[in-house]
Design an enzyme around this catalytic site. Structure first.
Site, PDB file in Angstrom:
ATOM      1  N   ARG A 161      47.413  88.702  61.110  1.00 16.12           N
ATOM      2  CA  ARG A 161      46.672  89.578  60.195  1.00 16.12           C
ATOM      3  C   ARG A 161      46.757  91.043  60.641  1.00 16.12           C
ATOM      4  O   ARG A 161      45.795  91.805  60.545  1.00 16.12           O
ATOM      5  CB  ARG A 161      45.196  89.186  60.117  1.00 16.12           C
ATOM      6  CG  ARG A 161      44.924  87.884  59.415  1.00 16.12           C
ATOM      7  CD  ARG A 161      45.284  87.992  57.936  1.00 16.12           C
ATOM      8  NE  ARG A 161      44.719  86.899  57.170  1.00 16.12           N
ATOM      9  CZ  ARG A 161      45.274  85.698  57.031  1.00 16.12           C
ATOM     10  NH1 ARG A 161      46.429  85.423  57.610  1.00 16.12           N
ATOM     11  NH2 ARG A 161      44.693  84.791  56.293  1.00 16.12           N
ATOM     12  N   SER A 236      38.729  84.827  52.875  1.00 12.93           N
ATOM     13  CA  SER A 236      38.133  84.878  54.216  1.00 12.93           C
ATOM     14  C   SER A 236      37.474  86.234  54.427  1.00 12.93           C
ATOM     15  O   SER A 236      38.140  87.265  54.306  1.00 12.93           O
ATOM     16  CB  SER A 236      39.213  84.730  55.290  1.00 12.93           C
ATOM     17  OG  SER A 236      39.916  83.543  55.125  1.00 12.93           O
ATOM     18  N   GLU A 332      37.597  90.828  57.859  1.00 14.00           N
ATOM     19  CA  GLU A 332      38.963  90.984  57.340  1.00 14.00           C
ATOM     20  C   GLU A 332      38.875  91.917  56.123  1.00 14.00           C
ATOM     21  O   GLU A 332      39.811  92.612  55.772  1.00 14.00           O
ATOM     22  CB  GLU A 332      39.490  89.601  56.925  1.00 14.00           C
ATOM     23  CG  GLU A 332      40.946  89.591  56.565  1.00 14.00           C
ATOM     24  CD  GLU A 332      41.414  88.237  56.055  1.00 14.00           C
ATOM     25  OE1 GLU A 332      41.651  87.345  56.866  1.00 14.00           O
ATOM     26  OE2 GLU A 332      41.561  88.095  54.827  1.00 14.00           O
TER      27      GLU A 332
HETATM   28  N1  EPU Z   1      36.261  74.981  59.507  1.00 13.44           N
HETATM   29  C1  EPU Z   1      34.924  74.685  59.679  1.00 13.44           C
HETATM   30  N2  EPU Z   1      34.089  74.829  58.601  1.00 13.44           N
HETATM   31  C2  EPU Z   1      34.534  75.207  57.386  1.00 13.44           C
HETATM   32  C3  EPU Z   1      35.910  75.489  57.204  1.00 13.44           C
HETATM   33  C4  EPU Z   1      36.740  75.378  58.283  1.00 13.44           C
HETATM   34  O1  EPU Z   1      34.467  74.340  60.756  1.00 13.44           O
HETATM   35  O2  EPU Z   1      33.704  75.334  56.469  1.00 13.44           O
HETATM   36  C5  EPU Z   1      37.131  74.909  60.694  1.00 13.44           C
HETATM   37  C6  EPU Z   1      37.841  73.593  60.844  1.00 13.44           C
HETATM   38  O3  EPU Z   1      37.928  73.328  62.219  1.00 13.44           O
HETATM   39  C7  EPU Z   1      39.233  73.894  60.301  1.00 13.44           C
HETATM   40  C8  EPU Z   1      39.414  75.327  60.731  1.00 13.44           C
HETATM   41  O4  EPU Z   1      38.117  75.915  60.591  1.00 13.44           O
HETATM   42  O5  EPU Z   1      40.197  73.062  60.853  1.00 13.44           O
HETATM   43  C9  EPU Z   1      40.415  76.109  59.948  1.00 13.44           C
HETATM   44  O6  EPU Z   1      40.048  76.119  58.567  1.00 13.44           O
HETATM   45  P1  EPU Z   1      41.129  76.449  57.438  1.00 13.44           P
HETATM   46  O7  EPU Z   1      42.307  75.569  57.598  1.00 13.44           O
HETATM   47  O8  EPU Z   1      40.448  76.444  56.135  1.00 13.44           O
HETATM   48  O9  EPU Z   1      41.653  77.879  57.810  1.00 13.44           O
HETATM   49  P2  EPU Z   1      40.904  79.236  58.219  1.00 13.44           P
HETATM   50  O10 EPU Z   1      41.311  79.546  59.612  1.00 13.44           O
HETATM   51  O11 EPU Z   1      39.451  79.218  57.926  1.00 13.44           O
HETATM   52  C10 EPU Z   1      42.921  80.716  57.509  1.00 13.44           C
HETATM   53  C11 EPU Z   1      43.101  81.962  56.716  1.00 13.44           C
HETATM   54  C12 EPU Z   1      43.040  81.657  55.220  1.00 13.44           C
HETATM   55  C13 EPU Z   1      44.122  80.635  54.898  1.00 13.44           C
HETATM   56  C14 EPU Z   1      43.895  79.392  55.754  1.00 13.44           C
HETATM   57  C15 EPU Z   1      44.947  78.317  55.577  1.00 13.44           C
HETATM   58  C16 EPU Z   1      42.171  83.675  58.196  1.00 13.44           C
HETATM   59  C17 EPU Z   1      41.059  84.655  58.423  1.00 13.44           C
HETATM   60  N3  EPU Z   1      42.074  82.938  57.090  1.00 13.44           N
HETATM   61  O12 EPU Z   1      41.599  80.263  57.233  1.00 13.44           O
HETATM   62  O13 EPU Z   1      43.312  82.837  54.513  1.00 13.44           O
HETATM   63  O14 EPU Z   1      44.085  80.285  53.534  1.00 13.44           O
HETATM   64  O15 EPU Z   1      43.900  79.760  57.143  1.00 13.44           O
HETATM   65  O16 EPU Z   1      46.093  78.609  56.277  1.00 13.44           O
HETATM   66  O17 EPU Z   1      43.114  83.620  58.973  1.00 13.44           O
HETATM   67  C18 EPU Z   1      42.262  84.716  53.491  1.00 13.44           C
HETATM   68  O18 EPU Z   1      42.763  85.392  54.374  1.00 13.44           O
HETATM   69  O19 EPU Z   1      41.551  85.204  52.575  1.00 13.44           O
HETATM   70  C19 EPU Z   1      42.449  83.282  53.522  1.00 13.44           C
HETATM   71  C20 EPU Z   1      41.832  82.475  52.665  1.00 13.44           C
END
Ligand code: EPU
Length: 337
Positions: A161, A236, A332
């Site tokens: 990012r 996010s 972000e």
């Molecule tokens: N998790 C929780 N609670 C929740 C959701 C997630 O505990 O309500 C934990 C779980 O352990 C899960 C982990 O967070 O395995 C990761 O969750 P997720 O796969 O949804 O990914 P994220 O890290 O929350 C990032 C990006 C997203 C992108 C997803 C998928 C960032 C800040 N965000 O989210 O990007 O869609 O990965 O690759 O890096 C955005 O930037 O707007 C965005 C949506």
């Protein structure tokens, strides 16, 4: 091209009410050079798709909305194609266009909100793919003297990012177009992300096409991320924090099940959503602001929240997480106040 007293409600995916005293739209690089040369716009806020911006009621800065259109193939051989895309093109429309052409490379980045011009700034990424994987070059206008420059991938210094546009060149340039190298054949699809694998499996797809991967991503995202047209949000809200090995080991002794992703340099990325969920905020609503019940990283405007309300709420989230985990979440989303 230049207007006064413009409502910004439809220009931000949070759907907050805000008014710009001075608002200009750039539909071409030349427009942009002219506007940037107008001294009233020297300190202007640059607005793309508005999916990563939180406006306060009356932003002090004038707004320049960059709306440069166009998708063109500029290089092609039997394996690859290089496309040149205007920074005002909606990212997801570009993904759909590339799939229609049979090109591979950005299918995992389906449904990411925002416009193409913002993509290099934060090196957008999802489901194991980042913009830098397909990035060729981008052009931009320097705000101070309106000259044009083009950077290749190395010059952009991409990170998680992150890029030069968030550091050395922060607020100094405006991106006008982006070139991507996509594959026509001999491609490897990235389906390693668990949720994609499961989605393909549940549809009995063993040899997926780029379109199948895109459909899977769209399904996964739509299930957990709210549509901003129905519920204002900016995806996010916080970045996933990266902590040192020492800090991680300390965290692990207190929170044995903390999810983590080791980084190439030995640091650890921790999902911010998990931290927020652990402090009991997932699905919580306070007045017009809240956290999505399906994803703890998504802050919501239930309809009538102001930018300030959302900002205040985000500060309380930061405070709770910091008190519990000693980790300061970084937004972000950008605040335009
Ligand atoms: N998790 C929780 N609670 C929740 C959701 C997630 O505990 O309500 C934990 C779980 O352990 C899960 C982990 O967070 O395995 C990761 O969750 P997720 O796969 O949804 O990914 P994220 O890290 O929350 C990032 C990006 C997203 C992108 C997803 C998928 C960032 C800040 N965000 O989210 O990007 O869609 O990965 O690759 O890096 C955005 O930037 O707007 C965005 C949506």
């Amino acid at each position: 091209m230049i207007k006064q007293g413009v409502s910004l409600k439809t220009y931000n995916s949070f759907g907050v009410v805000a008014k710009a005293d001075l608002f200009a739209v750039a539909k071409s690089t030349e427009d942009l050079q002219l506007i940037l040369g107008d001294r009233r716009f020297h300190s202007a806020w640059i607005l793309g798709g508005g999916s990563n911006t939180l406006f306060c009621n009356a932003p002090k800065q004038p707004i320049i909305h960059v709306n440069i259109a166009g998708i063109q193939i500029i290089e092609e051989d039997t394996e690859d194609v290089v496309i040149l895309v205007g920074s005002g093109v909606n990212w997801h429309e570009l993904v759909l266009w590339s799939l229609e052409q049979g090109f591979r490379g950005i299918e995992n980045l389906s449904l990411i909100p925002g416009n193409v011009g913002a993509a290099p700034i934060q090196n957008i990424g999802a489901y194991g793919v980042e913009l830098q994987d397909v990035f060729e070059k981008c052009s931009f206008v320097h705000r101070n003297n309106q000259t044009i420059e083009t950077f290749d991938k190395a010059a952009c210094k991409f990170g998680y990012r992150d890029s030069i546009f968030k550091n050395e060149l922060k607020n100094k340039v405006v991106i006008t177009n982006v070139s991507l190298r996509l594959k026509k054949k001999n491609y490897n699809l990235n389906t390693s992300y668990g949720a994609i694998e499961q989605e393909l499996l549940s549809n009995n797809i063993t040899v997926p096409s780029p379109k199948d991967v895109s459909d899977a991503v769209i399904k996964i995202r739509s299930n957990k991320l709210p549509d901003p047209k129905q519920l204002g949000n900016a995806g996010s809200f916080f970045k996933n924090p990266i902590v040192s090995n020492t800090q991680f080991q300390k965290l692990k002794t207190s929170f044995a099940d903390i999810p983590h992703y080791i980084q190439p340099n030995g640091n650890y990325k921790i999902p911010a959503a998990w931290l927020i969920e652990q402090v009991g905020l997932k699905g919580v609503r306070k007045g017009e602001v809240g956290i999505h019940k399906h994803h703890a990283l998504v802050l919501l405007n239930y309809g009538n929240a102001s930018g300030q309300d959302i900002r205040d709420f985000s500060l309380s989230v930061q405070e709770k997480v910091q008190n519990h985990f000693n980790i300061l979440l970084q937004p972000e989303v950008n605040f335009c106040c």
